[in-house]
Design a protein around this motif. Structure first.
Motif, short mmCIF file in Angstrom:
data_model
loop_
_atom_site.label_atom_id
_atom_site.label_comp_id
_atom_site.label_asym_id
_atom_site.label_seq_id
_atom_site.Cartn_x
_atom_site.Cartn_y
_atom_site.Cartn_z
N MET A 1 0.88 -1.10 0.10
CA MET A 1 0.04 -0.10 -0.15
C MET A 1 0.85 1.26 0.05
O MET A 1 1.58 1.55 0.83
N THR A 2 0.86 2.11 -0.79
CA THR A 2 1.49 3.19 -0.97
C THR A 2 0.72 4.43 -0.07
O THR A 2 -0.35 4.17 0.16
N LEU A 3 1.46 5.64 -0.09
CA LEU A 3 0.75 6.55 0.84
C LEU A 3 -0.34 7.30 -0.01
O LEU A 3 -1.48 7.37 0.79
N GLU A 4 -0.37 7.17 -1.12
CA GLU A 4 -1.57 7.57 -2.02
C GLU A 4 -2.68 6.66 -1.80
O GLU A 4 -3.88 7.02 -1.63
N THR A 5 -2.34 5.47 -1.87
CA THR A 5 -3.53 4.61 -1.66
C THR A 5 -4.03 4.66 -0.04
O THR A 5 -5.08 4.63 -0.08
N LYS A 7 -4.27 7.20 1.70
CA LYS A 7 -4.99 8.68 1.59
C LYS A 7 -6.40 8.33 1.09
O LYS A 7 -7.40 8.90 1.20
N ARG A 8 -6.41 7.71 -0.18
CA ARG A 8 -7.61 7.55 -0.95
C ARG A 8 -8.38 6.47 -0.28
O ARG A 8 -9.67 6.76 -0.33
N ASP A 9 -8.10 5.31 0.37
CA ASP A 9 -8.77 4.28 0.76
C ASP A 9 -9.01 4.24 2.30
O ASP A 9 -10.13 3.82 2.72
N ILE A 10 -8.13 4.61 3.06
CA ILE A 10 -7.96 4.39 4.63
C ILE A 10 -8.38 5.72 5.29
O ILE A 10 -9.41 5.67 6.06
N LEU A 11 -7.82 6.83 4.92
CA LEU A 11 -8.24 8.16 5.64
C LEU A 11 -9.95 8.59 5.55
O LEU A 11 -10.53 8.95 6.35
N PRO A 12 -10.56 8.30 4.44
CA PRO A 12 -12.07 8.52 4.46
C PRO A 12 -12.77 7.76 5.54
O PRO A 12 -13.89 8.04 5.48
N LEU A 13 -12.15 6.66 5.87
CA LEU A 13 -12.91 5.84 6.79
C LEU A 13 -12.79 6.31 8.21
O LEU A 13 -13.65 5.79 9.05
N LYS A 14 -12.25 7.53 8.52
CA LYS A 14 -12.09 8.15 9.84
C LYS A 14 -13.28 8.28 10.56
O LYS A 14 -13.15 8.23 11.92
N ASP A 15 -14.19 8.94 9.93
CA ASP A 15 -15.49 9.19 10.87
C ASP A 15 -16.24 8.08 11.10
O ASP A 15 -16.70 8.07 12.35
N LYS A 16 -16.13 6.91 10.28
CA LYS A 16 -16.96 5.83 10.37
C LYS A 16 -16.30 5.11 11.55
O LYS A 16 -16.95 4.55 12.65
N LEU A 17 -14.91 5.09 11.54
CA LEU A 17 -14.13 4.33 12.76
C LEU A 17 -14.34 5.41 14.05
O LEU A 17 -14.46 4.77 15.14
N PHE A 18 -14.44 6.31 13.97
CA PHE A 18 -14.26 7.28 14.93
C PHE A 18 -16.03 7.07 15.70
O PHE A 18 -16.06 7.04 17.08
#
Lengths: 170, 162
Positions: A1-5, A7-18
């Motif tokens: 997984m690259t940093l770009e991947t 940012k694209r796939d994992i970061l958007p999950l932050k609110d759901k995880l929260f």
């Protein structure tokens, strides 16, 4: 997984995880810590990402583990009401606003008092919209347990709602 | 959607028997119609909870900065680890050499190597040379040429001796 991947796939999950973490730890700051720890762990284990079928479920499971660790730590077993309820709509009168806040707060209190398993499953099913099988995969609960927990949580909520509603009408 | 169908779905919902698609239908129905039912507030509550977010606007930037710092620290630890291992190996080799030198092992090895040399004994050197030339002769099948050379060599040696 690259940093770009990432940012694209994992970061958007932050609110759901929260939201999920908060349903377990019942504390905003702790829930944010859980999200940060989860994302750092996912980054640390990024080489395993290509072997995982469902990255989102994996992230939710990691978050669950961190949240449960904090929950079990005695110092953090504090039930905290969410002060950030924001039900205000422009068309509401002040009386309507107060009434809405009141009912939403009351429902929140009912949910907060559910047993942990029911709270988790309620969050994943009724708020995040996961299927029973997805919930079983995230939590490692048996599928039958998930269904029973959903039923019990909704039953408790329904009974209390009817009581609140009957009271509010009079 | 007819009220009868909605009530049926709501009953299924409370019994935990509805599918996610059914739940969405019920919510949509309640969001469109301001019905005086407990479910109205309940589904409004669910909709509100779904909108909860992390309050910190710098959360993502702080996380990415932590990741960048962690990666740098990990690289430094790796380099330090390899240097430590290299230093340990060098020390081990040096100590081994010192220890072997003290016990005379190295000297013994040197003596053995020297004993194999034949230059101090001409007769032995002569015999060994003959052997070598004969071996070459056999292997390359040029016996005649080498045997002539060998005869000449032998004759020269004999003359020198006399």
């Amino acid at each position: 997984m690259t940093l770009e991947t990432f940012k694209r796939d994992i970061l958007p999950l932050k609110d759901k995880l929260f939201r999920y973490a908060k349903s377990i730890v019942s504390n905003v700051e702790l829930a944010e810590d859980v999200v940060q720890e989860t994302m750092l762990k996912v980054w640390e284990k990024r080489e395993l990402a290509h072997t995982i079928n469902n990255i989102e479920a994996w992230c939710m499971t990691v978050a669950r583990n961190f949240a449960l660790a904090k929950y079990r730590s005695k110092a953090n077993q504090v039930n905290e009401l969410d002060p950030r309820i924001d039900p205000i709509e422009k068309a509401d009168t002040p009386a309507e606003i107060l009434e809405k806040e009141d009912i939403l707060n009351k429902i929140d209190t009912i949910v907060l008092k559910l047993p942990l398993k029911q709270k988790e499953v309620f969050q994943l099913r009724d708020i995040e919209g996961y299927s029973y099988q997805e919930i079983a995969d995230i939590t490692s609960y048996q599928l039958s347990d998930v269904k029973v927990s959903v039923y019990r949580a909704r039953k408790t909520l329904k009974e209390n709602l009817e009581r609140i509603y009957a009271y509010e009408r009079y | 959607m007819r009220m009868k169908d909605i009530k049926h779905l709501i009953n299924k919902y409370w019994q935990g028997k509805s599918q996610p698609d059914d739940d969405k239908l019920i919510e949509k129905h309640f969001s469109k119609n301001n019905l005086t039912m407990p479910e109205n507030e309940y589904f409004a509550y669910l909709k509100h909870k779904r909108q909860e977010k992390i309050n910190n606007p710098d959360f993502e930037n702080e996380l990415l900065q932590t990741i960048a710092n962690t990666d740098i620290a990990t690289k430094k630890i790796s380099i330090r680890k390899y240097l430590t291992i290299a230093a340990a190996v060098t020390l081990l080799i040096s100590m081994s050499i010192v220890l072997l030198n003290r016990t005379g092992v190295i000297d013994k090895l040197a003596i053995n190597t020297t004993e194999q040399d034949t230059f101090e004994d001409p007769q032995m050197a002569f015999e060994e040379t003959k052997k070598a030339l004969l071996m070459v002769s056999e292997n390359l099948n040029k016996g005649k040429t080498y045997s002539h050379e060998l005869v000449r060599f032998t004759e020269s040696q004999e003359k020198l001796k006399n």
